[in-house]
Design an enzyme around this catalytic site. Structure first.
Site, PDB file in Angstrom:
ATOM      1  N   ASP A  10      30.510  41.125  50.394  1.00  0.00           N
ATOM      2  CA  ASP A  10      29.793  40.984  49.121  1.00  0.00           C
ATOM      3  C   ASP A  10      28.683  42.037  49.113  1.00  0.00           C
ATOM      4  O   ASP A  10      27.781  41.999  49.965  1.00  0.00           O
ATOM      5  CB  ASP A  10      29.217  39.560  49.071  1.00  0.00           C
ATOM      6  CG  ASP A  10      28.340  39.314  47.863  1.00  0.00           C
ATOM      7  OD1 ASP A  10      28.029  40.264  47.116  1.00  0.00           O
ATOM      8  OD2 ASP A  10      27.954  38.142  47.674  1.00  0.00           O
ATOM      9  N   ILE A  11      28.735  42.953  48.171  1.00  0.00           N
ATOM     10  CA  ILE A  11      27.803  44.088  48.177  1.00  0.00           C
ATOM     11  C   ILE A  11      26.349  43.654  47.944  1.00  0.00           C
ATOM     12  O   ILE A  11      25.424  44.360  48.361  1.00  0.00           O
ATOM     13  CB  ILE A  11      28.252  45.160  47.159  1.00  0.00           C
ATOM     14  CG1 ILE A  11      27.614  46.514  47.503  1.00  0.00           C
ATOM     15  CG2 ILE A  11      27.949  44.742  45.726  1.00  0.00           C
ATOM     16  CD1 ILE A  11      28.279  47.704  46.862  1.00  0.00           C
ATOM     17  N   ASN A  24      28.617  48.839  32.988  1.00  0.00           N
ATOM     18  CA  ASN A  24      29.243  49.310  31.733  1.00  0.00           C
ATOM     19  C   ASN A  24      28.225  50.203  31.044  1.00  0.00           C
ATOM     20  O   ASN A  24      27.085  50.334  31.506  1.00  0.00           O
ATOM     21  CB  ASN A  24      29.677  48.137  30.849  1.00  0.00           C
ATOM     22  CG  ASN A  24      28.526  47.228  30.501  1.00  0.00           C
ATOM     23  OD1 ASN A  24      27.537  47.655  29.916  1.00  0.00           O
ATOM     24  ND2 ASN A  24      28.626  45.963  30.894  1.00  0.00           N
ATOM     25  N   VAL A  33      31.192  42.475  39.697  1.00  0.00           N
ATOM     26  CA  VAL A  33      30.153  42.868  40.645  1.00  0.00           C
ATOM     27  C   VAL A  33      28.822  43.103  39.917  1.00  0.00           C
ATOM     28  O   VAL A  33      27.740  42.842  40.466  1.00  0.00           O
ATOM     29  CB  VAL A  33      30.613  44.093  41.479  1.00  0.00           C
ATOM     30  CG1 VAL A  33      30.698  45.353  40.674  1.00  0.00           C
ATOM     31  CG2 VAL A  33      29.729  44.283  42.702  1.00  0.00           C
ATOM     32  N   ASP A  34      28.895  43.548  38.686  1.00  0.00           N
ATOM     33  CA  ASP A  34      27.697  43.776  37.861  1.00  0.00           C
ATOM     34  C   ASP A  34      26.919  42.462  37.692  1.00  0.00           C
ATOM     35  O   ASP A  34      25.695  42.404  37.923  1.00  0.00           O
ATOM     36  CB  ASP A  34      28.161  44.329  36.499  1.00  0.00           C
ATOM     37  CG  ASP A  34      27.047  44.907  35.652  1.00  0.00           C
ATOM     38  OD1 ASP A  34      25.900  44.973  36.139  1.00  0.00           O
ATOM     39  OD2 ASP A  34      27.324  45.296  34.497  1.00  0.00           O
ATOM     40  N   SER A 117      35.802  50.389  38.848  1.00  0.00           N
ATOM     41  CA  SER A 117      36.843  50.395  37.798  1.00  0.00           C
ATOM     42  C   SER A 117      38.135  49.650  38.123  1.00  0.00           C
ATOM     43  O   SER A 117      39.029  49.587  37.268  1.00  0.00           O
ATOM     44  CB  SER A 117      37.218  51.835  37.376  1.00  0.00           C
ATOM     45  OG  SER A 117      36.232  52.404  36.552  1.00  0.00           O
ATOM     46  N   THR A 118      38.277  49.089  39.330  1.00  0.00           N
ATOM     47  CA  THR A 118      39.571  48.461  39.663  1.00  0.00           C
ATOM     48  C   THR A 118      39.619  46.957  39.360  1.00  0.00           C
ATOM     49  O   THR A 118      40.611  46.294  39.671  1.00  0.00           O
ATOM     50  CB  THR A 118      39.959  48.684  41.137  1.00  0.00           C
ATOM     51  OG1 THR A 118      39.048  47.988  41.983  1.00  0.00           O
ATOM     52  CG2 THR A 118      39.975  50.166  41.496  1.00  0.00           C
ATOM     53  N   VAL A 120      37.926  44.514  36.081  1.00  0.00           N
ATOM     54  CA  VAL A 120      38.091  44.376  34.627  1.00  0.00           C
ATOM     55  C   VAL A 120      38.575  45.678  33.981  1.00  0.00           C
ATOM     56  O   VAL A 120      39.339  45.649  33.011  1.00  0.00           O
ATOM     57  CB  VAL A 120      36.737  43.960  33.993  1.00  0.00           C
ATOM     58  CG1 VAL A 120      36.812  43.939  32.472  1.00  0.00           C
ATOM     59  CG2 VAL A 120      36.303  42.604  34.498  1.00  0.00           C
ATOM     60  N   TYR A 121      38.184  46.808  34.500  1.00  0.00           N
ATOM     61  CA  TYR A 121      38.540  48.095  33.888  1.00  0.00           C
ATOM     62  C   TYR A 121      39.950  48.570  34.237  1.00  0.00           C
ATOM     63  O   TYR A 121      40.410  49.596  33.727  1.00  0.00           O
ATOM     64  CB  TYR A 121      37.495  49.168  34.232  1.00  0.00           C
ATOM     65  CG  TYR A 121      36.231  49.063  33.394  1.00  0.00           C
ATOM     66  CD1 TYR A 121      36.087  48.089  32.405  1.00  0.00           C
ATOM     67  CD2 TYR A 121      35.164  49.954  33.593  1.00  0.00           C
ATOM     68  CE1 TYR A 121      34.920  47.996  31.643  1.00  0.00           C
ATOM     69  CE2 TYR A 121      34.006  49.867  32.825  1.00  0.00           C
ATOM     70  CZ  TYR A 121      33.887  48.887  31.860  1.00  0.00           C
ATOM     71  OH  TYR A 121      32.742  48.816  31.099  1.00  0.00           O
TER      72      TYR A 121
HETATM   73  N1  AR6 Z   1      30.739  42.656  46.030  1.00  0.00           N
HETATM   74  C1  AR6 Z   1      31.654  43.644  46.112  1.00  0.00           C
HETATM   75  N2  AR6 Z   1      32.667  43.780  45.225  1.00  0.00           N
HETATM   76  C2  AR6 Z   1      32.756  42.869  44.237  1.00  0.00           C
HETATM   77  C3  AR6 Z   1      31.840  41.810  44.071  1.00  0.00           C
HETATM   78  C4  AR6 Z   1      30.786  41.716  45.026  1.00  0.00           C
HETATM   79  N3  AR6 Z   1      29.852  40.762  44.966  1.00  0.00           N
HETATM   80  N4  AR6 Z   1      32.217  41.084  42.968  1.00  0.00           N
HETATM   81  C5  AR6 Z   1      33.344  41.659  42.479  1.00  0.00           C
HETATM   82  N5  AR6 Z   1      33.666  42.736  43.233  1.00  0.00           N
HETATM   83  P1  AR6 Z   1      34.575  44.756  38.348  1.00  0.00           P
HETATM   84  P2  AR6 Z   1      34.985  47.324  36.910  1.00  0.00           P
HETATM   85  C6  AR6 Z   1      34.805  43.679  43.108  1.00  0.00           C
HETATM   86  O1  AR6 Z   1      35.431  44.043  37.361  1.00  0.00           O
HETATM   87  O2  AR6 Z   1      36.461  47.204  37.019  1.00  0.00           O
HETATM   88  C7  AR6 Z   1      31.649  44.186  34.434  1.00  0.00           C
HETATM   89  O3  AR6 Z   1      31.666  43.168  33.484  1.00  0.00           O
HETATM   90  C8  AR6 Z   1      35.994  43.251  42.292  1.00  0.00           C
HETATM   91  O4  AR6 Z   1      36.822  42.342  43.034  1.00  0.00           O
HETATM   92  O5  AR6 Z   1      33.320  44.124  38.779  1.00  0.00           O
HETATM   93  O6  AR6 Z   1      34.341  48.640  37.204  1.00  0.00           O
HETATM   94  C9  AR6 Z   1      30.790  45.371  34.008  1.00  0.00           C
HETATM   95  O7  AR6 Z   1      29.673  44.979  33.232  1.00  0.00           O
HETATM   96  C10 AR6 Z   1      36.694  44.597  42.108  1.00  0.00           C
HETATM   97  O8  AR6 Z   1      37.426  44.944  43.288  1.00  0.00           O
HETATM   98  O9  AR6 Z   1      34.178  46.254  37.814  1.00  0.00           O
HETATM   99  C11 AR6 Z   1      31.757  46.180  33.204  1.00  0.00           C
HETATM  100  O10 AR6 Z   1      31.838  45.727  31.867  1.00  0.00           O
HETATM  101  C12 AR6 Z   1      35.514  45.574  41.976  1.00  0.00           C
HETATM  102  O11 AR6 Z   1      34.373  44.849  42.448  1.00  0.00           O
HETATM  103  C13 AR6 Z   1      33.074  45.974  33.888  1.00  0.00           C
HETATM  104  O12 AR6 Z   1      32.969  44.717  34.552  1.00  0.00           O
HETATM  105  C14 AR6 Z   1      35.247  46.053  40.561  1.00  0.00           C
HETATM  106  O13 AR6 Z   1      35.506  45.030  39.630  1.00  0.00           O
HETATM  107  C15 AR6 Z   1      33.328  47.035  34.954  1.00  0.00           C
HETATM  108  O14 AR6 Z   1      34.625  46.880  35.436  1.00  0.00           O
END
Ligand code: AR6
Length: 167
Positions: A10-11, A24, A33-34, A117-118, A120-121
């Site tokens: 968990d980052i 975003n 993660v955001d 990006s991997t 929701v994106y």
């Molecule tokens: N620590 C590390 N990685 C994580 C954590 C964590 N605590 N939580 C999730 N991940 P995503 P995106 C991973 O969807 O695709 C947001 O709503 C997750 O499993 O967080 O760049 C933003 O506001 C995946 O492998 O980011 C944007 O609208 C990775 O982080 C949008 O999502 C990225 O998944 C960005 O989408």
């Protein structure tokens, strides 16, 4: 030359000089993660992010780490996957490169990234991992301060994809 590490975790718990947020373009928080970073850093992070009035895809902005163990948070909106013909590869490389440039300018030795990006994106995982590791390796060849970059992978599939790219 600096080194690249791939870990599962968990980052928000990582004690790096800077952690990167997969944000975003509003920089005002979201899910994934955001959301986790905003929750862990505390409400003052919103105030700091508001001042930027957003950020274009592939660029990066830096704030303090607030309640996180990291000193800085670097926010970068990665590209939304639209099938691969909308400059997604270059924009993803830009997110990594511009985040590392900011880290270097702020004298950060250690930087941690989530898999940008991997989630929701919907950027294809293997392709994203290849771009991420290539861009980080290239950056480390000329980095001034950054000497350790860690990919923090939240699940096993993501961990395996990045692990495969570092050799
Ligand atoms: N620590 C590390 N990685 C994580 C954590 C964590 N605590 N939580 C999730 N991940 P995503 P995106 C991973 O969807 O695709 C947001 O709503 C997750 O499993 O967080 O760049 C933003 O506001 C995946 O492998 O980011 C944007 O609208 C990775 O982080 C949008 O999502 C990225 O998944 C960005 O989408």
């Amino acid at each position: 030359m600096g080194q690249i590490k791939v870990i599962k975790g968990d980052i928000t718990k990582v004690k790096a000089d800077a952690i990167v947020n997969a944000a975003n373009t509003t920089l005002m928080g979201g899910g994934g993660v955001d959301g986790a970073i905003h929750r862990a850093a505390g409400p003052a992070l919103y105030g700091a992010c508001e001042k930027f009035h957003g950020c274009p895809t592939g660029e990066a902005r830096i704030t303090g780490g607030f309640n996180l163990p990291a000193k800085f948070i670097i926010h970068t909106p990665g590209p939304v996957w639209h099938g691969g013909n909308s400059n997604e590869d270059q924009l993803l490389a830009n997110s990594y490169h511009n985040s590392l440039t900011l880290a270097d300018q702020h004298l950060c030795e250690t930087v941690a990234f989530p898999s940008i990006s991997t989630g929701v994106y919907a950027f294809p995982l293997e392709r994203a991992a290849e771009i991420a590791i290539k861009t980080i390796k290239k950056f480390l060849l000329t980095a001034q301060i950054v000497n350790e970059v860690t990919m923090v992978c939240f699940d096993e599939k993501t961990f395996a994809a990045y692990q495969q790219q570092i050799y």
